[in-house]
Design an enzyme around this catalytic site. Structure first.
Site, mmCIF file in Angstrom:
data_model
loop_
_atom_site.group_PDB
_atom_site.id
_atom_site.type_symbol
_atom_site.label_atom_id
_atom_site.label_comp_id
_atom_site.label_asym_id
_atom_site.label_seq_id
_atom_site.Cartn_x
_atom_site.Cartn_y
_atom_site.Cartn_z
ATOM 1 N N PHE A 131 1.417 4.689 3.237
ATOM 2 C CA PHE A 131 1.774 3.335 3.660
ATOM 3 C C PHE A 131 0.583 2.545 4.197
ATOM 4 O O PHE A 131 0.611 1.310 4.229
ATOM 5 C CB PHE A 131 2.895 3.380 4.710
ATOM 6 C CG PHE A 131 2.460 3.666 6.117
ATOM 7 C CD1 PHE A 131 2.308 2.640 7.046
ATOM 8 C CD2 PHE A 131 2.219 4.964 6.538
ATOM 9 C CE1 PHE A 131 1.927 2.902 8.342
ATOM 10 C CE2 PHE A 131 1.845 5.235 7.837
ATOM 11 C CZ PHE A 131 1.689 4.202 8.747
ATOM 12 N N LYS A 132 -0.479 3.247 4.590
ATOM 13 C CA LYS A 132 -1.643 2.538 5.140
ATOM 14 C C LYS A 132 -2.256 1.591 4.109
ATOM 15 O O LYS A 132 -2.933 0.625 4.464
ATOM 16 C CB LYS A 132 -2.693 3.536 5.625
ATOM 17 C CG LYS A 132 -2.175 4.579 6.618
ATOM 18 C CD LYS A 132 -1.744 3.966 7.931
ATOM 19 C CE LYS A 132 -1.143 4.972 8.881
ATOM 20 N NZ LYS A 132 -2.064 5.899 9.485
ATOM 21 N N ASP A 133 -2.036 1.874 2.817
ATOM 22 C CA ASP A 133 -2.555 0.994 1.769
ATOM 23 C C ASP A 133 -2.010 -0.428 1.888
ATOM 24 O O ASP A 133 -2.666 -1.385 1.489
ATOM 25 C CB ASP A 133 -2.194 1.526 0.381
ATOM 26 C CG ASP A 133 -3.014 2.735 -0.016
ATOM 27 O OD1 ASP A 133 -4.203 2.784 0.346
ATOM 28 O OD2 ASP A 133 -2.469 3.630 -0.685
ATOM 29 N N LEU A 140 -4.345 -1.886 4.583
ATOM 30 C CA LEU A 140 -5.776 -1.677 4.390
ATOM 31 C C LEU A 140 -6.268 -2.161 3.035
ATOM 32 O O LEU A 140 -7.470 -2.194 2.789
ATOM 33 C CB LEU A 140 -6.122 -0.209 4.609
ATOM 34 C CG LEU A 140 -6.226 0.136 6.096
ATOM 35 C CD1 LEU A 140 -6.216 1.633 6.329
ATOM 36 C CD2 LEU A 140 -7.479 -0.480 6.694
ATOM 37 N N THR A 192 -4.994 6.831 7.333
ATOM 38 C CA THR A 192 -5.790 5.631 7.576
ATOM 39 C C THR A 192 -7.200 5.787 7.025
ATOM 40 O O THR A 192 -7.761 4.852 6.448
ATOM 41 C CB THR A 192 -5.853 5.314 9.082
ATOM 42 O OG1 THR A 192 -4.591 4.809 9.518
ATOM 43 C CG2 THR A 192 -6.902 4.256 9.378
#
Length: 501
Positions: free
Chosen positions: A111-113, A116, A146
């Site tokens: 989900f960090k995509d 980011l 992350t």
């Protein structure tokens, strides 16, 4: 409305969104928050006709008010492009009466995509808007996801360099392989002898070192952050909750005016805080369900009002949640304090000096929007197996924590609302643990991580994403290990010797 940003520990200086994005963390060690929260200026029915990129603009424009329409739309178009393996960006899936929003279709399968992918564009645009001449050095501590997402986002971005620290024994083999094979010339990845909290504390100490900052600025460098302490990370995460709700509305899964509950597997508190902000800007969310693993520092906080990091740190099969200092909780504490920066700063001082703090009764009552639960390792494993046997749907070890907690909550029939689960990572990232849940002792006969991934692909009938195939035989480029007390010197050496190109 022009939104300004203030520090959670000293709200005298008001700065623009672009300035807050560039700084990452406030000079006093606080986190930037909007002075006032905006409201959605389009109806949910209007939003339901839009695609993900269009909804991203409608949400982000409310917070990033010093960006022009052209600037913001350019950042969004660059971020949410063909690097995602589905046109929807974040598909919704139904399984056993729960709705999962799949946040893992980006280049690093987590989900960090979602944030980011856009942060580098927001940062470069912010640098131009503010006439920044220095090169931006991104410092990031990661519990697994992350790090690679930040590396992928900032790799070879002009005017930036990035240094990522991760706990040597605290990430999955897949996560480690993703980071240590990063090709970007402006990237550096370092394992530390310690856990995630050690890495995070080390990065914060570097940010708070005024002497080091002055020395490096004189030589043409400034620090910023890609962790969720950066407001440029948090705001893009609000988008997918709005998107999920309006798509459920459009598909008839919910009716106009219906409230939903949102259950989020939680470590650093940024993802569930984004859901809280989504509620405050006008999304019909009822309960925010905070799901913890065995490191249940947040569960204990919501149940007792005491945040206590003084406990055994447990390495679990959901490593991205193995955190005892949930940095983003500070933003919630600040709001619970009635935006009283001095009072919040005192809580954070106690956390640093004494290892814990306890909020007062008024603040406890203000937590009415939140529910909390936790899953043991056995609960996590049994949930993966149960969901698969009932529906054929495979979830990863973090999503399973949320599914277990959501089912517990649903079984109490507390609200009766539809529950949206933030599905935060692809099961392929944690193939060994997922396979063990599905096949039991048979998994032990497969020793290679890639054989486990291959076996999971066959068993689940899910196609292995391109992002996974790319790292299988990639060359390892980053092998450095340092002690937790050596981080500052390592950063200084890498910058001044030109290692970060």
């Amino acid at each position: 409305m022009d939104i300004k940003y203030v520090s959670t520990r000293g709200d005298k200086e008001k700065i623009s969104a672009s300035q807050a994005i560039l700084r990452g963390i406030a000079p006093d060690g606080g986190l930037y928050v909007p002075e006032n929260l905006p409201k959605l200026d389009k109806s949910l029915e209007e939003l339901s006709a839009l695609n993900y990129r269009e909804i991203a603009y409608e949400v982000m424009k409310l917070f990033f008010t010093d960006f022009s329409e052209e600037e913001l739309k350019s950042c969004i178009a660059s971020a949410y492009d063909e690097k995602f393996d589905t046109e929807e960006i974040v598909p919704l899936k139904e399984a056993d009466g729960l709705t999962y929003i799949e946040l893992f279709h980006g280049p690093t399968l987590a989900f960090k995509d979602m944030a980011l992918s856009i942060l580098p564009y927001l940062m470069v645009t912010s640098a131009k808007k503010n006439g920044l001449k220095e090169k931006i050095i991104i410092l990031t501590a990661t519990s697994g996801d992350t790090g690679k997402a930040a590396l992928a986002g900032f790799a070879d971005v002009e005017g930036t360099g990035i240094i990522v620290f991760y706990p040597k024994d605290g990430v999955s083999p897949f996560q480690k392989q993703q980071m240590i094979t990063e090709k970007g010339k402006n990237t550096s990845v370092i394992a530390i002898e310690g856990n995630f909290d050690d890495a995070q504390n080390g990065v914060k100490a570097i940010f708070n070192d005024e002497k080091l900052a002055a020395e490096l600025k004189e030589k043409g460098y400034v620090f910023s952050s890609a962790n969720s302490i950066n407001i440029g990370r948090l705001v893009p995460q609000i988008v997918y909750y709005v998107y999920a709700y309006v798509k459920m509305l459009k598909s008839g899964k919910i009716a106009k005016g219906d409230k939903i509950d949102v259950c989020v597997p939680t470590g650093n508190f940024g993802n569930i805080l984004a859901a809280s902000f989504a509620k405050e800007i006008g999304l019909p969310i009822d309960k925010l369900i905070c799901a913890s693993n065995t490191n249940k520092v947040l569960y204990d906080f919501f149940k007792s009002g005491t945040y206590d990091r003084q406990r055994e740190f447990v390495l679990t099969i959901s490593p991205s949640m193995d955190i005892l200092i949930s940095s983003n909780l500070e933003r919630l504490i600040y709001r619970l304090c009635g935006n009283n920066a001095e009072k919040n700063a005192e809580f954070m001082k106690r956390l640093t000096n004494e290892g814990k703090y306890t909020i007062d009764e008024t603040m406890k009552h203000a937590l009415v929007d939140f529910e909390a639960g936790f899953a043991t390792e056995d609960d996590t494993i049994s949930t993966i197996k149960a969901v698969f046997e009932k529906t054929g749907y495979v979830i990863d070890t973090h999503t399973a924590v949320a599914a277990f907690v959501a089912n517990e909550y649903r079984n109490k029939n507390i609200s009766g609302n539809r529950i949206l689960i933030a599905s935060t990572a692809s099961p392929f990232k944690f193939a060994g643990s997922v396979l063990k849940a599905l096949e039991g002792d048979k998994e032990g006969n497969i020793t290679s991580e890639w054989d486990k991934i291959s076996e999971l692909e066959k068993l689940s009938d899910n196609k292995l994403p391109k992002a996974a195939l790319e790292i299988k035989d990639a060359v390892v480029r980053h092998k450095e290990v340092c002690g937790k007390n050596e981080m500052k010197q390592v950063v200084k050496d890498k910058i001044l010797t030109g290692v970060i190109a």
